[in-house]
Design a protein around this motif. Structure first.
Motif, PDB file in Angstrom:
ATOM      1  N   TRP A   1       7.146  -0.195   2.174  1.00 10.96           N
ATOM      2  CA  TRP A   1       6.871  -1.628   2.253  1.00 10.96           C
ATOM      3  C   TRP A   1       7.436  -2.197   0.866  1.00 10.96           C
ATOM      4  CZ3 TRP A   1       4.147  -3.477   6.459  1.00 10.96           C
ATOM      5  CH2 TRP A   1       3.839  -4.832   6.056  1.00 10.96           C
TER       6      TRP A   1
ATOM      7  N   SER B   1       1.561   6.816  -2.476  1.00 11.36           N
ATOM      8  CA  SER B   1       2.280   5.275  -2.720  1.00 11.36           C
ATOM      9  C   SER B   1       1.431   4.282  -3.071  1.00 11.36           C
ATOM     10  CB  SER B   1       2.941   5.068  -1.329  1.00 11.36           C
ATOM     11  OG  SER B   1       3.684   5.763  -0.943  1.00 11.36           O
TER      12      SER B   1
ATOM     13  N   ALA C   1      -0.456  -0.386  -9.580  1.00  7.69           N
ATOM     14  CA  ALA C   1       0.382   0.572  -8.979  1.00  7.69           C
ATOM     15  C   ALA C   1       0.851   1.761 -10.186  1.00  7.69           C
ATOM     16  CB  ALA C   1       1.455   0.076  -8.302  1.00  7.69           C
TER      17      ALA C   1
ATOM     18  N   CYS D   1       0.909  -0.307  -3.967  1.00 10.96           N
ATOM     19  CA  CYS D   1       1.331  -1.743  -3.918  1.00 10.96           C
ATOM     20  C   CYS D   1       0.554  -2.416  -4.611  1.00 10.96           C
ATOM     21  CB  CYS D   1       1.747  -2.187  -2.734  1.00 10.96           C
ATOM     22  SG  CYS D   1       2.568  -3.817  -2.719  1.00 10.96           S
TER      23      CYS D   1
ATOM     24  N   GLU E   1       7.885  -3.640  -2.511  1.00 12.97           N
ATOM     25  CA  GLU E   1       7.290  -3.453  -3.981  1.00 12.97           C
ATOM     26  C   GLU E   1       6.486  -2.338  -3.831  1.00 12.97           C
ATOM     27  OE1 GLU E   1       5.419  -7.203  -4.886  1.00 12.97           O
ATOM     28  OE2 GLU E   1       7.131  -8.342  -4.613  1.00 12.97           O
ATOM     29  N   THR E   2       6.383  -1.367  -2.815  1.00 14.84           N
ATOM     30  CA  THR E   2       5.617   0.010  -2.905  1.00 14.84           C
ATOM     31  C   THR E   2       6.272   0.821  -3.888  1.00 14.84           C
ATOM     32  OG1 THR E   2       4.349  -0.463  -0.932  1.00 14.84           O
ATOM     33  CG2 THR E   2       4.712   1.825  -1.374  1.00 14.84           C
ATOM     34  N   GLN E   3       5.470   1.459  -4.605  1.00 13.65           N
ATOM     35  CA  GLN E   3       6.061   2.719  -5.487  1.00 13.65           C
ATOM     36  C   GLN E   3       5.249   3.919  -5.052  1.00 13.65           C
ATOM     37  OE1 GLN E   3       5.623   1.713  -9.635  1.00 13.65           O
ATOM     38  NE2 GLN E   3       5.020  -0.407  -8.996  1.00 13.65           N
TER      39      GLN E   3
ATOM     40  N   LEU F   1      -3.959  -5.979   3.118  1.00 14.70           N
ATOM     41  CA  LEU F   1      -3.170  -6.585   1.978  1.00 14.70           C
ATOM     42  C   LEU F   1      -3.624  -8.116   1.860  1.00 14.70           C
ATOM     43  CD1 LEU F   1       0.392  -5.173   1.908  1.00 14.70           C
ATOM     44  CD2 LEU F   1      -1.335  -4.808   0.463  1.00 14.70           C
TER      45      LEU F   1
ATOM     46  N   THR G   1      -4.832  -3.981  -5.211  1.00 15.08           N
ATOM     47  CA  THR G   1      -3.755  -2.676  -5.044  1.00 15.08           C
ATOM     48  C   THR G   1      -4.062  -1.883  -3.854  1.00 15.08           C
ATOM     49  OG1 THR G   1      -3.476  -2.969  -7.392  1.00 15.08           O
ATOM     50  CG2 THR G   1      -2.789  -0.864  -6.184  1.00 15.08           C
TER      51      THR G   1
END
Length: 271
Positions: A124, A138, A144, A140, A126-128, A60, A68
């Motif tokens: 994590w 998943s 995303a 982020c 803000e992870t969708q 990240l 992303t």
């Protein structure tokens, strides 16, 4: 400390830090602002100080706020127990498992059998997560929503899946300590080469109209045996970047290159 971790320490010349990993992945060619689908075998990278968290933070930090990160988030234990093999459960248990297993929830359902890194990434900030009970992803980052917005229950790796979105935006495939036998993106190539693959009956507990129900569906049969040879094909065609990652190996390639190469290779070699 487990015997496995003790052996891992013995094989490591020094602790692998976030800084080490960031340096190695930048040397590999990973850049700020990219979209990446990551597969990782943590134990193959040496003794990593901070474990799974350090892996995620290193990636990240390179990608930055405009990048992303995507990972598989499979939860195969929400499948129909009739198909379980590793291990199987007694047939007499099947009805109770179907009736009692909590329904799929993107936030609460853990990943199953795919390692510590994707499980931590699922949690994590803000992870969708896409809405598929067994084959979710998943993500982020700013893309995303686009990547995860659609994933058909009966075709989770096909042309309306997160994998197809990754192909469209030409994301990159990042393999840390693991080979292409574990490359989930290759399932999209499978769907393109064998669109009429045999379908397998399955089912999962889900929430439908506010109620928990057992939902039956079918999935295309997948076969990962052809995946591993694609690595050498990519290497021979100079479509693969390679570098060390900690004490292990890392590979980076264009998602389009991976899928197009597999499609061409499989079509030219099938009977």
């Amino acid at each position: 400390m487990s015997a496995k971790e003790t052996a891992l320490i013995a094989r490591s010349a020094h602790p692998i830090t976030t800084e080490h990993l960031r340096h190695d992945m930048q040397a590999l060619g990973l850049r700020n602002g990219e979209t990446v689908i990551l597969h990782c075998a943590l134990s193959k990278l040496g003794w990593v100080s901070g474990g799974a968290r350090s892996i995620i933070e290193a990636v990240l930090q390179i990608l930055g706020p405009d990048g992303t990160l995507v990972m598989p988030a499979q939860s195969g234990d929400l499948s129909d127990p009739a198909s379980w093999q590793n291990p199987p459960v007694p047939r007499a248990w099947w009805p109770q498992i179907r009736q009692s297993t909590p329904p799929f929830d993107p936030r609460l359902t853990p990943t199953y059998g795919i390692g510590r890194v994707p499980e931590l990434f699922r949690l994590w900030p803000e992870t969708q997560r896409s809405f598929h009970p067994t084959c979710s992803f998943s993500a982020c980052g700013p893309l995303a929503d686009i990547i995860l917005k659609e994933q058909p229950l009966d075709d989770p790796f096909g042309e309306s899946s997160p994998l197809a979105r990754l192909y469209e935006i030409d994301a990159r495939v990042l393999m840390l300590g693991v080979g292409f036998q574990s490359c989930t993106a290759l399932h999209l190539a499978e769907r393109r080469v064998w669109p009429q693959a045999r379908r397998l009956a399955d089912g999962s507990p889900m929430i439908v109209n506010g109620e928990r129900v057992w939902v039956e569906y079918s999935l295309p049969e997948t076969e990962i045996a052809p995946f591993a040879p694609i690595e050498e094909v990519l290497r021979n065609e100079r479509k693969l970047s390679e570098h060390k990652a900690g004490s292990g190996n890392a590979m980076l390639a264009s998602c389009r290159d991976v899928i197009d190469t597999a499609v061409t290779h499989w079509r030219s070699n099938r009977a």
